[in-house]
Design a protein around this motif. Structure first.
Motif, short mmCIF file in Angstrom:
data_model
loop_
_atom_site.label_atom_id
_atom_site.label_comp_id
_atom_site.label_asym_id
_atom_site.label_seq_id
_atom_site.Cartn_x
_atom_site.Cartn_y
_atom_site.Cartn_z
N GLY A 1 -34.58 32.69 -8.77
CA GLY A 1 -34.66 32.88 -7.22
C GLY A 1 -35.94 32.59 -6.58
N PHE A 2 -36.93 32.78 -7.02
CA PHE A 2 -38.21 32.25 -6.76
C PHE A 2 -38.20 30.83 -6.44
CE2 PHE A 2 -42.37 30.33 -7.57
CZ PHE A 2 -42.85 30.72 -6.63
N PHE A 3 -37.68 30.03 -7.63
CA PHE A 3 -37.89 28.55 -7.63
C PHE A 3 -36.75 28.00 -6.59
CE2 PHE A 3 -40.35 28.79 -11.27
CZ PHE A 3 -41.52 28.17 -10.94
N VAL A 4 -35.44 28.49 -6.61
CA VAL A 4 -34.66 28.16 -5.62
C VAL A 4 -34.90 28.19 -4.22
CG1 VAL A 4 -32.22 28.44 -4.61
CG2 VAL A 4 -32.60 28.32 -7.18
N THR A 5 -35.66 29.34 -3.85
CA THR A 5 -35.96 29.58 -2.39
C THR A 5 -37.36 28.58 -2.28
OG1 THR A 5 -35.46 31.77 -2.77
CG2 THR A 5 -37.15 31.03 -1.03
N LEU A 6 -38.10 28.42 -3.25
CA LEU A 6 -39.40 27.37 -3.07
C LEU A 6 -38.75 26.06 -2.98
CD1 LEU A 6 -42.34 26.89 -3.13
CD2 LEU A 6 -41.88 26.39 -5.62
N ALA A 7 -37.85 25.60 -3.63
CA ALA A 7 -37.39 24.45 -3.45
C ALA A 7 -36.51 24.01 -2.03
CB ALA A 7 -36.26 23.94 -4.44
N LEU A 8 -36.04 25.18 -1.49
CA LEU A 8 -35.27 24.95 -0.38
C LEU A 8 -36.44 25.24 0.77
CD1 LEU A 8 -32.11 27.31 -0.69
CD2 LEU A 8 -32.16 24.85 -0.55
N PHE A 9 -37.30 25.93 0.74
CA PHE A 9 -38.32 25.80 1.82
C PHE A 9 -39.14 24.67 1.65
CE2 PHE A 9 -38.38 30.59 2.15
CZ PHE A 9 -38.09 30.70 3.44
N LEU A 10 -39.24 24.16 0.59
CA LEU A 10 -40.05 22.80 0.43
C LEU A 10 -39.33 21.42 1.01
CD1 LEU A 10 -41.80 23.08 -3.22
CD2 LEU A 10 -42.92 22.99 -1.08
N GLY A 11 -38.06 21.75 0.89
CA GLY A 11 -37.32 20.61 1.24
C GLY A 11 -37.28 20.89 2.83
N ARG B 1 -33.42 36.09 -13.30
CA ARG B 1 -33.00 36.08 -11.67
C ARG B 1 -33.95 36.17 -10.85
NH1 ARG B 1 -28.63 40.60 -10.28
NH2 ARG B 1 -28.88 39.62 -8.21
N GLY B 2 -35.31 36.91 -11.17
CA GLY B 2 -36.29 36.65 -10.20
C GLY B 2 -37.06 35.32 -10.11
N VAL B 3 -37.13 34.83 -11.50
CA VAL B 3 -37.70 33.33 -11.45
C VAL B 3 -36.68 32.29 -11.09
CG1 VAL B 3 -38.35 31.75 -13.26
CG2 VAL B 3 -39.08 34.09 -13.54
N ALA C 1 -32.48 28.76 -14.14
CA ALA C 1 -32.93 30.09 -14.51
C ALA C 1 -31.99 31.28 -13.79
CB ALA C 1 -34.34 30.37 -13.92
N LEU C 2 -31.57 30.94 -12.44
CA LEU C 2 -30.85 31.91 -11.86
C LEU C 2 -29.39 32.06 -12.37
CD1 LEU C 2 -30.59 33.55 -9.12
CD2 LEU C 2 -29.75 31.61 -7.99
N LEU C 3 -28.91 30.87 -12.86
CA LEU C 3 -27.59 30.97 -13.58
C LEU C 3 -27.57 31.83 -14.99
CD1 LEU C 3 -26.02 27.72 -12.42
CD2 LEU C 3 -25.29 29.87 -11.60
N THR C 4 -28.60 31.53 -15.75
CA THR C 4 -28.74 31.91 -16.71
C THR C 4 -29.11 33.60 -16.67
OG1 THR C 4 -30.00 29.87 -17.74
CG2 THR C 4 -30.04 31.98 -18.98
N LEU D 1 -31.13 33.30 2.75
CA LEU D 1 -29.54 33.93 1.91
C LEU D 1 -30.27 34.21 0.55
CD1 LEU D 1 -26.52 31.89 3.36
CD2 LEU D 1 -27.32 34.66 3.79
N VAL D 2 -30.78 33.16 -0.21
CA VAL D 2 -31.25 33.66 -1.41
C VAL D 2 -32.04 34.80 -1.52
CG1 VAL D 2 -32.59 32.67 -3.45
CG2 VAL D 2 -30.77 31.21 -2.17
N LEU D 3 -32.90 34.78 -0.66
CA LEU D 3 -33.90 35.95 -0.71
C LEU D 3 -33.38 37.48 -0.51
CD1 LEU D 3 -36.87 34.52 1.63
CD2 LEU D 3 -36.98 35.12 -0.76
N ILE D 4 -32.12 37.32 0.37
CA ILE D 4 -31.48 38.54 0.90
C ILE D 4 -30.85 38.74 -0.46
CG2 ILE D 4 -29.63 39.28 2.22
CD1 ILE D 4 -30.58 37.96 4.44
N PHE D 5 -29.98 38.00 -1.23
CA PHE D 5 -28.97 38.53 -1.93
C PHE D 5 -29.48 38.53 -3.47
CE2 PHE D 5 -26.05 37.11 1.36
CZ PHE D 5 -25.43 38.09 1.56
N VAL D 6 -30.77 37.83 -3.86
CA VAL D 6 -31.10 37.59 -5.10
C VAL D 6 -32.17 38.70 -5.14
CG1 VAL D 6 -32.52 36.50 -6.74
CG2 VAL D 6 -30.55 35.46 -5.71
N PHE D 7 -33.15 39.04 -4.07
CA PHE D 7 -34.06 39.96 -4.30
C PHE D 7 -33.60 41.27 -3.47
CE2 PHE D 7 -36.34 35.97 -4.62
CZ PHE D 7 -36.82 36.01 -6.01
#
Length: 90
Positions: A50-60, A46-48, A28-31, A84-90
Motif C-alpha cells: 500500500g505504501f509503494f502503490v500510494t507513493l507511485a501514484l503521488f509521484l506520478g 499489505r502495508g508495504v 507486495a500488495l497482491l502477495t 482510495l488506496v490509503l482508505i481501503f488498505v490502511f
C-alpha cells in the motif's frame, strides 16, 4: 547529503523508476492479500504494498508535466487512486 524524502521524490522523475516502484508496490500488495493465512506477514506485505502503490501514484501526479486537460484528468485520477488506496488498505 540528500534526505530520505528527497531521494523518494527523485525516484518519480524517471518513468522507468516510477514503474518499478508501482510494480513492486502492486506485487507486495497482491502477495499480502493472497497470503492471508499467515496474518502477520500478510499485514506487513499489505502495508508495504500500500505504501509503494500510494507513493507511485503521488509521484506520478507530482511529476506529470503539461497543461492539457488530459494531463490534468490523469493527475486527478492518480491522486484519487492514491487516496482510495490509503482508505481501503490502511
Amino acid at each position: 547529503m540528500a534526505g530520505m524524502g528527497e531521494r523518494l521524490w527523485d525516484i518519480g522523475r524517471s518513468p522507468a523508476q516510477h514503474m518499478t516502484v508501482l510494480v513492486f508496490g502492486l506485487f507486495a500488495l497482491l502477495t499480502g492479500i493472497v497470503a492471508t493465512s499467515i496474518v502477520m506477514a500478510a499485514l506487513i506485505l499489505r502495508g508495504v504494498g500500500g505504501f509503494f502503490v500510494t507513493l507511485a501514484l503521488f509521484l506520478g501526479a507530482y511529476t506529470a508535466s503539461g497543461e492539457s486537460w488530459t494531463t490534468t484528468v490523469w493527475r486527478i485520477a492518480q491522486l484519487l487512486g492514491a487516496v482510495l488506496v490509503l482508505i481501503f488498505v490502511f
